[in-house]
Design a protein around this motif. Sequence first.
Motif, PDB file in Angstrom:
ATOM      1  N   GLY A 206       0.813  -1.204   0.000  1.00 57.73           N
ATOM      2  CA  GLY A 206       0.000   0.000   0.000  1.00 57.73           C
ATOM      3  C   GLY A 206       0.846   1.253   0.000  1.00 57.73           C
ATOM      4  O   GLY A 206       0.527   2.233  -0.686  1.00 57.73           O
ATOM      5  N   ARG A 207       1.964   1.254   0.748  1.00 57.71           N
ATOM      6  CA  ARG A 207       2.848   2.422   0.762  1.00 57.71           C
ATOM      7  C   ARG A 207       3.497   2.639  -0.601  1.00 57.71           C
ATOM      8  O   ARG A 207       3.665   3.775  -1.045  1.00 57.71           O
ATOM      9  N   ILE A 208       3.846   1.544  -1.265  1.00 55.93           N
ATOM     10  CA  ILE A 208       4.467   1.672  -2.585  1.00 55.93           C
ATOM     11  C   ILE A 208       3.488   2.286  -3.580  1.00 55.93           C
ATOM     12  O   ILE A 208       3.828   3.198  -4.337  1.00 55.93           O
ATOM     13  N   ASN A 229      10.959  10.199   8.992  1.00 54.33           N
ATOM     14  CA  ASN A 229      11.339   8.781   9.027  1.00 54.33           C
ATOM     15  C   ASN A 229      10.387   7.924   8.205  1.00 54.33           C
ATOM     16  O   ASN A 229      10.813   6.983   7.528  1.00 54.33           O
ATOM     17  N   GLU A 230       9.084   8.247   8.243  1.00 54.49           N
ATOM     18  CA  GLU A 230       8.122   7.478   7.467  1.00 54.49           C
ATOM     19  C   GLU A 230       8.364   7.675   5.963  1.00 54.49           C
ATOM     20  O   GLU A 230       8.202   6.749   5.173  1.00 54.49           O
ATOM     21  N   MET A 231       8.736   8.892   5.577  1.00 53.58           N
ATOM     22  CA  MET A 231       9.059   9.136   4.174  1.00 53.58           C
ATOM     23  C   MET A 231      10.253   8.282   3.730  1.00 53.58           C
ATOM     24  O   MET A 231      10.268   7.733   2.633  1.00 53.58           O
ATOM     25  N   VAL A 232      11.255   8.201   4.599  1.00 53.85           N
ATOM     26  CA  VAL A 232      12.440   7.401   4.279  1.00 53.85           C
ATOM     27  C   VAL A 232      12.057   5.932   4.138  1.00 53.85           C
ATOM     28  O   VAL A 232      12.481   5.249   3.187  1.00 53.85           O
ATOM     29  N   SER A 249      23.817  -2.624  -0.190  1.00 55.38           N
ATOM     30  CA  SER A 249      23.384  -2.695   1.206  1.00 55.38           C
ATOM     31  C   SER A 249      22.711  -1.383   1.589  1.00 55.38           C
ATOM     32  O   SER A 249      23.308  -0.314   1.494  1.00 55.38           O
ATOM     33  N   GLN A 250      21.455  -1.474   2.012  1.00 53.28           N
ATOM     34  CA  GLN A 250      20.691  -0.286   2.395  1.00 53.28           C
ATOM     35  C   GLN A 250      20.611  -0.233   3.919  1.00 53.28           C
ATOM     36  O   GLN A 250      19.933  -1.036   4.542  1.00 53.28           O
ATOM     37  N   GLU A 251      21.316   0.718   4.517  1.00 48.75           N
ATOM     38  CA  GLU A 251      21.411   0.810   5.965  1.00 48.75           C
ATOM     39  C   GLU A 251      20.591   1.996   6.461  1.00 48.75           C
ATOM     40  O   GLU A 251      20.889   3.140   6.143  1.00 48.75           O
ATOM     41  N   LEU A 252      19.554   1.704   7.252  1.00 54.99           N
ATOM     42  CA  LEU A 252      18.709   2.754   7.822  1.00 54.99           C
ATOM     43  C   LEU A 252      19.053   2.913   9.305  1.00 54.99           C
ATOM     44  O   LEU A 252      18.879   1.981  10.097  1.00 54.99           O
ATOM     45  N   ASP A 253      19.564   4.060   9.652  1.00 55.60           N
ATOM     46  CA  ASP A 253      19.911   4.380  11.041  1.00 55.60           C
ATOM     47  C   ASP A 253      19.130   5.640  11.421  1.00 55.60           C
ATOM     48  O   ASP A 253      19.662   6.751  11.477  1.00 55.60           O
ATOM     49  N   LEU A 254      17.836   5.451  11.657  1.00 50.45           N
ATOM     50  CA  LEU A 254      16.929   6.576  11.858  1.00 50.45           C
ATOM     51  C   LEU A 254      16.744   6.866  13.336  1.00 50.45           C
ATOM     52  O   LEU A 254      16.510   5.950  14.138  1.00 50.45           O
ATOM     53  N   GLY A 255      16.835   8.148  13.680  1.00 52.19           N
ATOM     54  CA  GLY A 255      16.671   8.548  15.071  1.00 52.19           C
ATOM     55  C   GLY A 255      15.266   8.272  15.578  1.00 52.19           C
ATOM     56  O   GLY A 255      14.278   8.450  14.854  1.00 52.19           O
ATOM     57  N   GLU A 256      15.159   7.834  16.822  1.00 56.13           N
ATOM     58  CA  GLU A 256      13.859   7.519  17.402  1.00 56.13           C
ATOM     59  C   GLU A 256      13.195   8.789  17.944  1.00 56.13           C
ATOM     60  O   GLU A 256      13.864   9.705  18.411  1.00 56.13           O
ATOM     61  N   GLY A 257      11.882   8.794  17.873  1.00 56.54           N
ATOM     62  CA  GLY A 257      11.122   9.894  18.453  1.00 56.54           C
ATOM     63  C   GLY A 257      11.292  11.224  17.756  1.00 56.54           C
ATOM     64  O   GLY A 257      11.156  12.279  18.387  1.00 56.54           O
ATOM     65  N   GLY A 269       8.831  14.136   0.056  1.00 61.42           N
ATOM     66  CA  GLY A 269       8.975  12.733  -0.335  1.00 61.42           C
ATOM     67  C   GLY A 269       9.731  12.582  -1.643  1.00 61.42           C
ATOM     68  O   GLY A 269      10.542  11.659  -1.812  1.00 61.42           O
ATOM     69  N   GLN A 270       9.496  13.489  -2.595  1.00 70.58           N
ATOM     70  CA  GLN A 270      10.239  13.463  -3.851  1.00 70.58           C
ATOM     71  C   GLN A 270      11.716  13.739  -3.614  1.00 70.58           C
ATOM     72  O   GLN A 270      12.585  13.126  -4.258  1.00 70.58           O
ATOM     73  N   VAL A 271      12.029  14.643  -2.685  1.00 72.35           N
ATOM     74  CA  VAL A 271      13.433  14.945  -2.379  1.00 72.35           C
ATOM     75  C   VAL A 271      14.129  13.708  -1.817  1.00 72.35           C
ATOM     76  O   VAL A 271      15.230  13.343  -2.243  1.00 72.35           O
ATOM     77  N   VAL A 272      13.484  13.043  -0.857  1.00 74.01           N
ATOM     78  CA  VAL A 272      14.063  11.842  -0.250  1.00 74.01           C
ATOM     79  C   VAL A 272      14.269  10.761  -1.310  1.00 74.01           C
ATOM     80  O   VAL A 272      15.321  10.119  -1.375  1.00 74.01           O
ATOM     81  N   MET A 273      13.271  10.574  -2.158  1.00 74.92           N
ATOM     82  CA  MET A 273      13.368   9.570  -3.218  1.00 74.92           C
ATOM     83  C   MET A 273      14.531   9.885  -4.152  1.00 74.92           C
ATOM     84  O   MET A 273      15.310   8.999  -4.537  1.00 74.92           O
ATOM     85  N   ASN A 274      14.684  11.152  -4.502  1.00 73.37           N
ATOM     86  CA  ASN A 274      15.752  11.546  -5.415  1.00 73.37           C
ATOM     87  C   ASN A 274      17.133  11.280  -4.806  1.00 73.37           C
ATOM     88  O   ASN A 274      18.046  10.810  -5.494  1.00 73.37           O
ATOM     89  N   LEU A 275      17.296  11.573  -3.522  1.00 74.76           N
ATOM     90  CA  LEU A 275      18.580  11.333  -2.861  1.00 74.76           C
ATOM     91  C   LEU A 275      18.924   9.843  -2.828  1.00 74.76           C
ATOM     92  O   LEU A 275      20.081   9.449  -3.052  1.00 74.76           O
TER      93      LEU A 275
END
Length: 521
Positions: A206-208, A229-232, A249-257, A269-275
């Motif tokens: 659904g997110r895709i 974080n949800e966008m990432v 290798s896709q490494e997600l190190d996302l800060g909590e809270g 969201g487009q910016v994150v996707m582009n990066l």
Amino acid sequence: MSDAGSADLPGLRHGAALRSAIAESAPAALIVSDESGRIVEFNPAAEAMFQQPRSRAIGRRIAALVMPARHHALHEQAMARLRAGESSQQLGQMHLHGLRADGSELPIEMLMWRTDLNGRAYYTASLVDMTEVHNATQEIERQREALRQSEKLTAMGSLLAGVAHELNNPLAIVMGRASLLEEKCDRDPELRAEAQRIRQAAERCGRIVRTFLNMARSKPSQRGPVSLNEMVRAAADMLQYGYRTHNISQELDLGEGLPPVVADSDEIGQVVMNLLINAQQAVASREGPRRVRVQSGVEPRRDNREPRVWLRVEDNGPGVSAAVRQHVFEPFFTTKPDGLGTGLGLAMSRSLVRAHGGDLMLEAGSSLGGASFRLSLPISGIAEPDGPAPALPSPAASQLVRVLVVDDEPELSELMREMLESAGYDVATAESGAVALEMLDLARFDVIVCDLRMPDMDGATLWREVCARHPGLSRSLLFVTGDTLSADASGFLKLTGCDSLDKPFSKTDLLTKVATLLSAS
């Protein structure tokens, strides 16, 4: 006779001086050569155009001095035709490239003609620098290509809207059934875990689909609280297949809270996707391990500046050279091969981020050895602290709430019926708008949950009939749809003031929407 000849001499001298002055001040480059092809005149405009002093040009062959080797044959053919008696009109204007003293080239337009003087032939070439015209032509072509791409995106958006509707119906069923199955498997942890995995896979699908729609739709900027974080995670889900097939290798190190930021979710969201796409392309051709790391966090407050949420995307690719660093955010600048980039991604991304009061920058170095881009956005408002999920409101025992579910998909309407009945609601279902109107005439209902797109009578038509026949229910409709991003759907929802529920949805989503609708009525 001698007196007359003496009287004409000043006139001849004046004419020669006039002709020389005209050549000296002419805006076009004028180069005159003799019968052997050697230069005998080279005016100031020619000196400026080809960066050659007149003293160095005189006596040299015109083609060897100011033309690339590939044009020598064309020039000699033109000279031969002039020697044979053809006129400049017959030759016409020639478009070719000139050669400056430093070896660089420039587009030029050349016109040649022959002049006979005292029994000798001279050949004059008038040359005009066409660089501005050439650049303007290229810019027009770029704009045409951008327009073609825009038209393709518009067509893709319409196609995706239909595809999304067809996909979101079965996704909603899978996700909802898995959620109900989880509740029924409290005593079997293994079976409950299996149902949870099914639900999570459906949520990812659904997110895709929603991300595709966000990218394809063009709509006015709408800002609200969004989670970086949800966008990432959504972008990472969408690109997971490409990363996996390229052994990245896709490494997600996302800060909590992380607190939400007020932003347009589609634009950021487009910016994150582009990066993430840029990082994928940067490491795709690398030998050995390929890594992309994404980190996020919160900058501490300093200098009375509002705290900011930041995102870093870095890779272990070749990095960005010093010569390229200063140009990476310029429009139409790209180092990618043809077909992989337009040179607009980073320029548009920085523009969108700065419009939100933030910034996008290329950092001096990366811990992985490649490129590192850092996005920062200011936080508007204070985030509510995380706490336990609120209990879902249930209808009061003294007043049984009746809900009418209208959907042409029997499995989906049955799913919603079970979800609502598990929360204590009295539920009836209708397979069409026409049947729903008959039921509304016969019984009382407090809420109508209706699919927006149905054959024969769609949700919009049903709403108009409800307004006419049962005006008290006009604001008690909850529309379920797989494409709230389309212009028709969003315009209709804005007109009615009714709430909507995007497919696929969870049981919590449905019950929360219905409870909110009841509390507002």
